[in-house]
Scaffold this motif. Structure first.
Motif, PDB file in Angstrom:
ATOM      1  N   VAL A  53       0.854  -1.181   0.000  1.00 47.46           N
ATOM      2  CA  VAL A  53       0.000   0.000   0.000  1.00 47.46           C
ATOM      3  C   VAL A  53       0.892   1.235   0.000  1.00 47.46           C
ATOM      4  CG1 VAL A  53      -1.720   1.297   1.316  1.00 47.46           C
ATOM      5  CG2 VAL A  53      -1.842  -1.187   1.220  1.00 47.46           C
ATOM      6  N   LEU A  54       0.630   2.148  -0.917  1.00 48.65           N
ATOM      7  CA  LEU A  54       1.345   3.417  -0.974  1.00 48.65           C
ATOM      8  C   LEU A  54       0.420   4.479  -0.398  1.00 48.65           C
ATOM      9  CD1 LEU A  54       2.674   3.025  -4.613  1.00 48.65           C
ATOM     10  CD2 LEU A  54       3.874   2.480  -2.492  1.00 48.65           C
ATOM     11  N   ARG A  55       0.924   5.232   0.574  1.00 49.00           N
ATOM     12  CA  ARG A  55       0.108   6.246   1.234  1.00 49.00           C
ATOM     13  C   ARG A  55       0.624   7.634   0.852  1.00 49.00           C
ATOM     14  NH1 ARG A  55      -3.066   3.802   5.006  1.00 49.00           N
ATOM     15  NH2 ARG A  55      -2.506   1.668   5.492  1.00 49.00           N
ATOM     16  N   TYR A  56      -0.303   8.522   0.570  1.00 48.81           N
ATOM     17  CA  TYR A  56       0.039   9.878   0.170  1.00 48.81           C
ATOM     18  C   TYR A  56      -0.763  10.848   1.018  1.00 48.81           C
ATOM     19  CZ  TYR A  56       0.568  14.044  -2.705  1.00 48.81           C
ATOM     20  OH  TYR A  56       0.831  15.309  -3.146  1.00 48.81           O
ATOM     21  N   LYS A  57      -0.053  11.721   1.710  1.00 49.77           N
ATOM     22  CA  LYS A  57      -0.703  12.734   2.538  1.00 49.77           C
ATOM     23  C   LYS A  57      -0.907  13.985   1.690  1.00 49.77           C
ATOM     24  CE  LYS A  57       1.031  10.794   6.682  1.00 49.77           C
ATOM     25  NZ  LYS A  57       2.072  10.500   7.509  1.00 49.77           N
ATOM     26  N   GLU A  58      -2.114  14.122   1.227  1.00 50.15           N
ATOM     27  CA  GLU A  58      -2.448  15.221   0.328  1.00 50.15           C
ATOM     28  C   GLU A  58      -2.711  16.497   1.125  1.00 50.15           C
ATOM     29  OE1 GLU A  58      -5.893  16.214  -2.991  1.00 50.15           O
ATOM     30  OE2 GLU A  58      -5.575  14.170  -2.342  1.00 50.15           O
ATOM     31  N   GLY A  59      -2.107  17.575   0.664  1.00 54.24           N
ATOM     32  CA  GLY A  59      -2.314  18.865   1.331  1.00 54.24           C
ATOM     33  C   GLY A  59      -3.772  19.264   1.304  1.00 54.24           C
ATOM     34  N   GLY A  60      -4.264  19.770   2.430  1.00 58.45           N
ATOM     35  CA  GLY A  60      -5.655  20.190   2.534  1.00 58.45           C
ATOM     36  C   GLY A  60      -6.598  19.060   2.898  1.00 58.45           C
ATOM     37  N   MET A  61      -6.118  17.813   2.873  1.00 57.63           N
ATOM     38  CA  MET A  61      -6.961  16.674   3.258  1.00 57.63           C
ATOM     39  C   MET A  61      -6.468  16.183   4.618  1.00 57.63           C
ATOM     40  SD  MET A  61      -7.602  13.210   1.099  1.00 57.63           S
ATOM     41  CE  MET A  61      -8.296  11.794   1.869  1.00 57.63           C
ATOM     42  N   ASN A  62      -6.990  16.770   5.671  1.00 56.53           N
ATOM     43  CA  ASN A  62      -6.491  16.501   7.017  1.00 56.53           C
ATOM     44  C   ASN A  62      -7.171  15.308   7.688  1.00 56.53           C
ATOM     45  OD1 ASN A  62      -4.754  18.682   6.792  1.00 56.53           O
ATOM     46  ND2 ASN A  62      -6.296  20.118   7.550  1.00 56.53           N
ATOM     47  N   ALA A  63      -8.239  14.812   7.108  1.00 55.04           N
ATOM     48  CA  ALA A  63      -8.996  13.725   7.741  1.00 55.04           C
ATOM     49  C   ALA A  63      -8.491  12.338   7.344  1.00 55.04           C
ATOM     50  CB  ALA A  63     -10.472  13.854   7.378  1.00 55.04           C
ATOM     51  N   GLY A  64      -7.475  12.250   6.552  1.00 56.00           N
ATOM     52  CA  GLY A  64      -6.986  10.931   6.146  1.00 56.00           C
ATOM     53  C   GLY A  64      -5.897  11.038   5.101  1.00 56.00           C
ATOM     54  N   GLU A  65      -5.635   9.929   4.468  1.00 59.51           N
ATOM     55  CA  GLU A  65      -4.596   9.843   3.443  1.00 59.51           C
ATOM     56  C   GLU A  65      -5.193   9.239   2.181  1.00 59.51           C
ATOM     57  OE1 GLU A  65      -0.791   8.460   5.985  1.00 59.51           O
ATOM     58  OE2 GLU A  65      -2.291   6.923   5.661  1.00 59.51           O
ATOM     59  N   ARG A  66      -4.564   9.524   1.078  1.00 56.46           N
ATOM     60  CA  ARG A  66      -4.889   8.810  -0.157  1.00 56.46           C
ATOM     61  C   ARG A  66      -4.148   7.476  -0.096  1.00 56.46           C
ATOM     62  NH1 ARG A  66      -9.110  10.987  -2.881  1.00 56.46           N
ATOM     63  NH2 ARG A  66      -8.903  13.241  -2.911  1.00 56.46           N
ATOM     64  N   VAL A  67      -4.799   6.417  -0.533  1.00 54.70           N
ATOM     65  CA  VAL A  67      -4.217   5.085  -0.483  1.00 54.70           C
ATOM     66  C   VAL A  67      -4.244   4.502  -1.890  1.00 54.70           C
ATOM     67  CG1 VAL A  67      -4.388   2.805   0.561  1.00 54.70           C
ATOM     68  CG2 VAL A  67      -5.064   4.804   1.870  1.00 54.70           C
ATOM     69  N   PHE A  68      -3.060   4.023  -2.345  1.00 48.97           N
ATOM     70  CA  PHE A  68      -2.925   3.471  -3.680  1.00 48.97           C
ATOM     71  C   PHE A  68      -2.312   2.079  -3.603  1.00 48.97           C
ATOM     72  CE2 PHE A  68      -2.515   8.071  -4.015  1.00 48.97           C
ATOM     73  CZ  PHE A  68      -3.482   8.364  -4.975  1.00 48.97           C
ATOM     74  N   PRO A  69      -2.719   1.191  -4.509  1.00 48.88           N
ATOM     75  CA  PRO A  69      -2.081  -0.127  -4.531  1.00 48.88           C
ATOM     76  C   PRO A  69      -0.673  -0.033  -5.105  1.00 48.88           C
ATOM     77  CG  PRO A  69      -3.679   0.052  -6.299  1.00 48.88           C
ATOM     78  CD  PRO A  69      -3.782   1.319  -5.495  1.00 48.88           C
ATOM     79  N   GLY A  70       0.250  -0.783  -4.505  1.00 50.21           N
ATOM     80  CA  GLY A  70       1.625  -0.853  -4.995  1.00 50.21           C
ATOM     81  C   GLY A  70       1.862  -2.196  -5.673  1.00 50.21           C
ATOM     82  N   ARG A  71       3.068  -2.701  -5.524  1.00 46.89           N
ATOM     83  CA  ARG A  71       3.430  -3.991  -6.128  1.00 46.89           C
ATOM     84  C   ARG A  71       2.808  -5.138  -5.337  1.00 46.89           C
ATOM     85  NH1 ARG A  71       8.411  -4.116  -9.469  1.00 46.89           N
ATOM     86  NH2 ARG A  71       9.056  -1.957  -9.648  1.00 46.89           N
TER      87      ARG A  71
END
Length: 162
Positions: A53-71
């Motif tokens: 799982v790749l996690r990305y902390k997007e600016g302005g989104m303080n309630a969580g993280e974006r989650v993307f599938p990895g390898r």
């Protein structure tokens, strides 16, 4: 007009045909390597896969993280069986030790009580990475067992469409 959902349709089919969808038994299976039934195994362990799982902390989104599938990586499988006079599995590993890697395709079939394949897993680009021989104990009358651990590049799990 009422609509019948999949669960209701399966329940009706079971009622009409007497078909039971019991959980499948893990005791009736066989293993093929390069299309050859290689022997009766006591156990097959380690079927599995995991996607990072790749996690990305997007600016302005303080309630969580974006989650993307990895390898996706696949676990190693272990084939456990009673030793016989055949050394074919050990010889496959001995080739790896000697630097002569022979990748093979393998399949594990889960069988019905009538020996009909119900589910199966195909492993591509497989080669042995560890071998464990039997433990000897003169005070017990058990079977001599060897284990072959196999790594592989990818796996598929064809379905019957049920």
């Amino acid at each position: 007009m009422p609509v019948i959902g999949p669960s209701a349709a399966i329940a009706a089919l079971k009622q009409i045909t007497g078909l039971r969808l019991d959980p499948l038994g893990a005791y009736n299976f066989h293993v093929e390597i390069e299309g050859v039934l290689v022997g009766g195994f006591m156990e097959v362990r380690g079927l599995g896969a995991r996607t990072d799982v790749l996690r990305y902390k997007e600016g302005g989104m303080n309630a969580g993280e974006r989650v993307f599938p990895g390898r996706t990586s696949f676990t190693e499988i272990e084939l456990v069986h009673g030793m016989t006079l055949s050394d074919s599995l050990y010889n496959w590993y001995a080739d790896v030790i000697a630097g002569n890697i022979k990748r093979k395709n393998a399949s594990v079939y889960m069988l019905s009580n009538l020996y009909i394949p119900l589910k199966w897993w195909n492993f591509m680009g497989a080669f042995p990475i560890a071998w464990t021989g039997p433990a000897f104990n003169a005070g017990q009358g058990g079977v001599a067992v060897e284990t072959l651990r196999i790594a592989y590049e990818t796996m598929d799990h064809p379905t019957l469409g049920i």
